[in-house]
Design a protein around this motif. Sequence first.
Motif: not given
Lengths: 247, 251
Positions: A100, A170, B102, B104-107, B109-111, B115-116, B119, B179, B183, B186
């Motif tokens: 994509e 995100k 997306y 396909v989103n393999k979020a 694997e990075n967060s 944290s995501r 909300e 988180h 956060s 930061q």
Amino acid sequence: MKFTLKVWRQKNAQEQGSFVTYEVFGISEDMSFLEMLDVLNEDLTLKGEEPVAFAHDCREGICGTCGLFINGRAHGPLTGTTTCQLHIRHFKDGETITIEPWRAKAFPVIKDLVVDRSAFDRILQAGGFVSVNVGSAPEANGILVPKKNADEAFDTAACIGCGACVAACKNASAILFVSAKVSHLSLLPQGKPERRTRVLNMVKTMDEEGFGNCTNTGACEVECPKGITLASIARLRREYCKAKIKG
Amino acid sequence: MQNAEKKCAVKKCAMEKSSVTEKVFMSLTGLFLCLFLVVHLGGNLLLFKQDGGAAFNAYSHFMETSWIIRVIEIFLLLFFLTHIFMAIKLTIKNKQARPVSYAVNKASENSSWFSRNMEITGGVIFIFLCVHLYNFMFSQRFFHHYPSMYAAVRTVFQNPWYVLFYVICLSWVGFHLIHGVQSSFQSLGLRHPIFTPWIKKLGVLFAALIFLGFLSLPVYFFFSRTSRRNVQSAISHQLKIENGFKRGASQ
């Protein structure tokens, strides 16, 4: 090796896009990901079909032009790698690979997998520069830079502006990119004259371009092919607060 | 002249709100709310004092009548509202920043999930906050449903559904803090190669302590009710046996 590729096809910025599935055969494990797309495009050209548009330039991982969202990850499954430096040996034979473009409001799709990243250029125009005297070359050791600062500035100067941080975030936030530029220039004596205006103007332009807000997930740091860290984002925030307070 | 213009431009820019200042507001209000949680938990632990609720009732009476607490309450309300409205505003802006998601989103694997989904965890906390305020603050201070705050706590936590609701919601408070604490540091630009890993660990520990600390109250009151019942049923069972013996002896 053979693969099933699910590729995002979109004629232009105005029209709706969709995924098209292709089969590619005879792919060597030593090929780069982009070379596999070259093979696909040769096949498509021979069949009289429109080849898949994707951005690329140096193919050495230093220009930041290539950038694809591969199987749910920016620049593919590896960390610290650009798409052009990603090799086929990291995929399983017969695997289905979804490709994509970067998805962000500030990065509109121009065609297929190519996005318009000129928003980054406008952020740089807003403050990513230093004032220098024109004329003869200055004495190399005229301005002294502490080793620690030089190292940190160099680490952040490694940013190639590929946009993987925006793609992975995100919220499609560009703060890692902006923080790399702000850190790079504010750490060096040459960047001091515009230190306050730089951070204020670059953040302002970033917001105006429609990027999202950082929620400190750290996805950008993981996906950055040049290893820019969240420490540079923290530095941007400190620089910003100082500039705000000192006015 | 150019200098004056430059200064003017900097001042103009400095007056404007930005994504960075909004995060500073989120962070400061969030940290204040963390402090509030500590004070709130400290007061609530008086419920464990075995004095029939006298200490807790005295504490809650002070909280209801003191003018200092009234002033702090106004700030607390302002901080809550700022945190909530800013979060809503940022969430809307963030959703708009990616109109096409997306395929396909393999979020993962990075967060982290925590944290995501700030909300979502924040939204659950907001619902919890409304129910919680109704259960105790409004029902006691304005509607006088219970003779005392201690009685209110005991009554509410005898309802298994409320206890379950509190357990679930408190765990989400913990998720938010896992988180949220790190956060907020930061977001203020407070990052250090030695201290930041500790801040992250202490943030998780803080989340766990807040969760377990508040969780102990509904669980304690619910099970002490059950144990009281058990004691009562045991006593009545004993009485029945004794009565049976007496009847047998008289026959």
